[in-house]
Motif scaffolding. Structure first.
Motif, PDB file in Angstrom:
ATOM      1  N   GLU A  75     -60.066   2.038 -54.923  1.00  0.00           N
ATOM      2  CA  GLU A  75     -59.462   2.840 -55.976  1.00  0.00           C
ATOM      3  C   GLU A  75     -59.052   1.996 -57.181  1.00  0.00           C
ATOM      4  O   GLU A  75     -58.839   2.520 -58.266  1.00  0.00           O
ATOM      5  N   ILE A  76     -58.911   0.687 -56.983  1.00  0.00           N
ATOM      6  CA  ILE A  76     -58.343  -0.125 -58.053  1.00  0.00           C
ATOM      7  C   ILE A  76     -59.396  -0.874 -58.866  1.00  0.00           C
ATOM      8  O   ILE A  76     -59.066  -1.504 -59.860  1.00  0.00           O
ATOM      9  N   VAL A  77     -60.659  -0.806 -58.452  1.00  0.00           N
ATOM     10  CA  VAL A  77     -61.674  -1.560 -59.174  1.00  0.00           C
ATOM     11  C   VAL A  77     -61.892  -0.946 -60.558  1.00  0.00           C
ATOM     12  O   VAL A  77     -61.981   0.266 -60.720  1.00  0.00           O
ATOM     13  N   ARG A  78     -61.951  -1.800 -61.560  1.00  0.00           N
ATOM     14  CA  ARG A  78     -62.156  -1.356 -62.927  1.00  0.00           C
ATOM     15  C   ARG A  78     -63.604  -1.577 -63.344  1.00  0.00           C
ATOM     16  O   ARG A  78     -64.330  -2.378 -62.753  1.00  0.00           O
ATOM     17  N   GLU A  79     -64.007  -0.872 -64.383  1.00  0.00           N
ATOM     18  CA  GLU A  79     -65.393  -0.946 -64.826  1.00  0.00           C
ATOM     19  C   GLU A  79     -65.794  -2.375 -65.183  1.00  0.00           C
ATOM     20  O   GLU A  79     -66.870  -2.831 -64.830  1.00  0.00           O
ATOM     21  N   THR A  80     -64.920  -3.086 -65.863  1.00  0.00           N
ATOM     22  CA  THR A  80     -65.262  -4.455 -66.270  1.00  0.00           C
ATOM     23  C   THR A  80     -65.488  -5.344 -65.055  1.00  0.00           C
ATOM     24  O   THR A  80     -66.397  -6.184 -65.041  1.00  0.00           O
ATOM     25  N   GLN A  81     -64.676  -5.155 -64.011  1.00  0.00           N
ATOM     26  CA  GLN A  81     -64.843  -5.944 -62.794  1.00  0.00           C
ATOM     27  C   GLN A  81     -66.146  -5.593 -62.087  1.00  0.00           C
ATOM     28  O   GLN A  81     -66.871  -6.476 -61.605  1.00  0.00           O
ATOM     29  N   LEU A  82     -66.441  -4.300 -62.022  1.00  0.00           N
ATOM     30  CA  LEU A  82     -67.664  -3.847 -61.375  1.00  0.00           C
ATOM     31  C   LEU A  82     -68.899  -4.400 -62.093  1.00  0.00           C
ATOM     32  O   LEU A  82     -69.801  -4.970 -61.453  1.00  0.00           O
ATOM     33  N   LEU A  83     -68.960  -4.237 -63.391  1.00  0.00           N
ATOM     34  CA  LEU A  83     -70.131  -4.680 -64.148  1.00  0.00           C
ATOM     35  C   LEU A  83     -70.264  -6.201 -64.134  1.00  0.00           C
ATOM     36  O   LEU A  83     -71.376  -6.734 -64.064  1.00  0.00           O
ATOM     37  N   ASP A  84     -69.146  -6.884 -64.184  1.00  0.00           N
ATOM     38  CA  ASP A  84     -69.190  -8.340 -64.133  1.00  0.00           C
ATOM     39  C   ASP A  84     -69.731  -8.816 -62.789  1.00  0.00           C
ATOM     40  O   ASP A  84     -70.515  -9.763 -62.717  1.00  0.00           O
ATOM     41  N   MET A  85     -69.316  -8.144 -61.722  1.00  0.00           N
ATOM     42  CA  MET A  85     -69.815  -8.506 -60.394  1.00  0.00           C
ATOM     43  C   MET A  85     -71.316  -8.307 -60.306  1.00  0.00           C
ATOM     44  O   MET A  85     -72.050  -9.179 -59.842  1.00  0.00           O
ATOM     45  N   VAL A  86     -71.818  -7.167 -60.757  1.00  0.00           N
ATOM     46  CA  VAL A  86     -73.252  -6.889 -60.696  1.00  0.00           C
ATOM     47  C   VAL A  86     -74.031  -7.894 -61.545  1.00  0.00           C
ATOM     48  O   VAL A  86     -75.098  -8.364 -61.146  1.00  0.00           O
ATOM     49  N   ALA A  87     -73.488  -8.246 -62.684  1.00  0.00           N
ATOM     50  CA  ALA A  87     -74.162  -9.206 -63.555  1.00  0.00           C
ATOM     51  C   ALA A  87     -74.290 -10.572 -62.903  1.00  0.00           C
ATOM     52  O   ALA A  87     -75.234 -11.316 -63.184  1.00  0.00           O
ATOM     53  N   GLN A  88     -73.364 -10.893 -62.016  1.00  0.00           N
ATOM     54  CA  GLN A  88     -73.393 -12.183 -61.344  1.00  0.00           C
ATOM     55  C   GLN A  88     -74.203 -12.159 -60.049  1.00  0.00           C
ATOM     56  O   GLN A  88     -74.302 -13.171 -59.363  1.00  0.00           O
ATOM     57  N   CYS A  89     -74.790 -10.996 -59.697  1.00  0.00           N
ATOM     58  CA  CYS A  89     -75.539 -10.852 -58.437  1.00  0.00           C
ATOM     59  C   CYS A  89     -76.987 -10.449 -58.727  1.00  0.00           C
ATOM     60  O   CYS A  89     -77.360  -9.269 -58.579  1.00  0.00           O
ATOM     61  N   PRO A  90     -77.841 -11.378 -59.131  1.00  0.00           N
ATOM     62  CA  PRO A  90     -79.220 -11.029 -59.501  1.00  0.00           C
ATOM     63  C   PRO A  90     -80.063 -10.539 -58.335  1.00  0.00           C
ATOM     64  O   PRO A  90     -81.073  -9.866 -58.542  1.00  0.00           O
ATOM     65  N   GLN A  91     -79.665 -10.846 -57.077  1.00  0.00           N
ATOM     66  CA  GLN A  91     -80.424 -10.414 -55.910  1.00  0.00           C
ATOM     67  C   GLN A  91     -79.908  -9.106 -55.313  1.00  0.00           C
ATOM     68  O   GLN A  91     -80.394  -8.671 -54.263  1.00  0.00           O
ATOM     69  N   ASN A 149     -87.606 -10.101 -63.690  1.00  0.00           N
ATOM     70  CA  ASN A 149     -88.177  -9.505 -62.479  1.00  0.00           C
ATOM     71  C   ASN A 149     -87.109  -9.197 -61.424  1.00  0.00           C
ATOM     72  O   ASN A 149     -87.197  -9.653 -60.273  1.00  0.00           O
ATOM     73  N   PRO A 150     -86.083  -8.417 -61.759  1.00  0.00           N
ATOM     74  CA  PRO A 150     -85.039  -8.117 -60.764  1.00  0.00           C
ATOM     75  C   PRO A 150     -85.550  -7.136 -59.725  1.00  0.00           C
ATOM     76  O   PRO A 150     -86.415  -6.293 -60.015  1.00  0.00           O
ATOM     77  N   PRO A 151     -85.046  -7.197 -58.487  1.00  0.00           N
ATOM     78  CA  PRO A 151     -85.403  -6.183 -57.489  1.00  0.00           C
ATOM     79  C   PRO A 151     -84.769  -4.854 -57.859  1.00  0.00           C
ATOM     80  O   PRO A 151     -83.728  -4.824 -58.531  1.00  0.00           O
TER      81      PRO A 151
END
Length: 448
Positions: free
Chosen positions: A354-370, A398-400
């Motif tokens: 419930e506490i995750v913010r958009e900036t945290q979510l997008l930053d995490m995805v950006a750091q996880c190319p796989q 070429n991201p999955p």
């Protein structure tokens, strides 16, 4: 008259005129000798009633091989007290069908009223005149469901004779486990104690854990409070173990030494208070198997691990690729690039956060190319959020494809919007939650 001196030439010319036909089984059935088989199969498949099919098979025994192939294709090959072919009221039809199909059945289902119909069924097929079917050699799966009032251990004893090659037994019936060892080839044993009227017996469960060396999957999770207490386990081929904490807490070290263990799922008993010992067991597993852990899944509302665990432990998991941590209410949000190996993460779930913010979510995805699978809660399940995720993926080389799951996906999107994202090249919505399923009343580990 001159003689033909070049005999090799003429021999090769004659051989070339002989056309080699393919094997009979590979030829197209368009020659006259097989027309009657083709016509018969078309007529037979047009008959819906099984009784009429059986009578036709009895009348034309020369076509029985073709009929068996049709039955094997169209019938589900499940045998049991509630299967449709018991509607064969004519005793000779029933005997004919069972004698020819006995070796083609692949599953047995015992359900509904449980012990009664099974006992009647077993007695029925073994005492009919001119029939001697006591075994189903191709049955490798048996499912026993229902809510019987008595223990069905005796039925298991009969099953060990009927199903000599059984590999998977799934049951929620009342069993103590006394006769399970009679299945010499069993690879999967799954108890779902839904009714809890007769608990599993620790003696027989201990024998199973020491002697059934063929087992690959063992699930003895009790949905209530487990009465099973184990002191040792020696299953050299075991790959999946699902068990209650009270059953496994004294043998954790032995479990972690099983040579082929790939998944350990632990459920907390209902009546036990969560305490520091349970946290210790969780950390004991993490420390002992840190080099081999590929996935952690837990319900923080149940496990209630303190904030500090991620700082000291998650950093020490070099092969962690999947993380499903639901119902996290700590003020400190730890799922960020400082605490997990982002470069290798494949699965992340934010559905219970419930506490995750958009900036945290997008930053995490950006750091996880796989990253291949991402689960979102209802707040983040929107067209706008998917577009922002797509922009991130477009920047990768070429991201999955990233499959995005949410339980509210259907509610938030129109069918046209859903199909739009379903077909996207880089970010695709899905309703498949299999990547995030786990023991919600405890925790799970996957090992390499």
């Amino acid at each position: 008259m001159s003689q033909m001196h070049n005999t090799a030439f003429y021999k090769s010319a004659l051989d070339a005129q002989q056309v080699a036909l393919p094997p009979v089984e590979d030829r197209e059935p368009n020659y006259i000798d097989n027309l009657h088989i083709i016509f018969f199969e078309q007529i037979f498949e047009a008959i819906d009633n099984l009784s009429d099919q059986v009578r036709m098979a009895r009348a034309y025994p020369q076509f029985v091989p073709q009929i068996l192939k049709i039955w094997q294709k169209h019938l589900n090959c499940i045998v049991g007290p509630n299967t449709a072919f018991l509607g064969l009221l004519d005793i000779e039809d029933y005997v004919f069908f069972m004698e020819h199909m006995a070796e083609l059945f692949t599953e047995m289902h015992v359900s509904e009223d449980g012990v009664g119909p099974f006992a009647e069924f077993y007695d029925y097929i073994t005492h009919l005149c001119d029939i001697n079917i006591t075994r189903f050699p191709q049955v490798e799966t048996c499912i026993m469901a229902g809510n019987p009032n008595t223990v069905v251990d005796d039925d298991i004893r009969d099953l060990t004779v009927m199903l000599p090659n059984l590999k998977c037994l799934m049951t929620c019936m009342n069993l103590s486990g006394v006769y399970i060892r009679g299945f010499r080839k069993l690879e999967e044993l799954i108890f779902n104690s839904l009714y809890h009227s007769v608990p599993l017996d620790s003696r027989w469960m201990q024998e199973i854990c020491l002697n059934m060396t063929t087992l690959k999957v063992l699930d003895i999770t009790d949905q209530f409070d487990s009465q099973v207490r184990l002191t040792d386990i020696k299953l050299p081929n075991l790959e999946v173990l699902k068990i209650n904490l009270s059953s496994v807490e004294c043998i954790v070290s032995q479990v972690l030494q099983l040579p082929k263990l790939k998944k350990l799922s632990v459920r907390f008993d209902d009546s036990r208070q969560l305490n520091a010992d349970q946290e210790t067991i969780f950390q004991q597993i993490v420390v002992a198997k840190s080099e081999n852990i590929t996935r952690i899944a837990l319900n923080n509302e149940v496990v209630q691990l303190p904030c500090r665990w991620q700082h000291s432990l998650v950093l020490e998991l070099p092969k962690l690729r999947k993380l499903v941590c639901e119902n996290w209410y700590h003020d400190e949000f730890f799922l960020d690039r400082r605490h997990i190996p982002c470069h290798q993460m494949e699965v992340l779930s934010f559905t219970g956060w419930e506490i995750v913010r958009e900036t945290q979510l997008l930053d995490m995805v950006a750091q996880c190319p796989q990253l291949k699978h991402l689960a979102l809660n209802g707040y983040h399940c929107s067209w706008e959020k998917l577009t922002k995720l797509l922009n991130i993926r477009n920047q990768e080389k070429n991201p999955p494809p990233l499959e995005v799951f949410s339980e509210l996906m259907w509610a938030n999107f129109t069918p046209a919007e859903y199909h739009h994202w379903l077909a996207n090249k880089y970010v695709q919505v899905t309703c498949d939650n299999s990547e995030y399923e786990y023991q919600e009343e405890g925790f799970e580990f996957d090992f390499e």
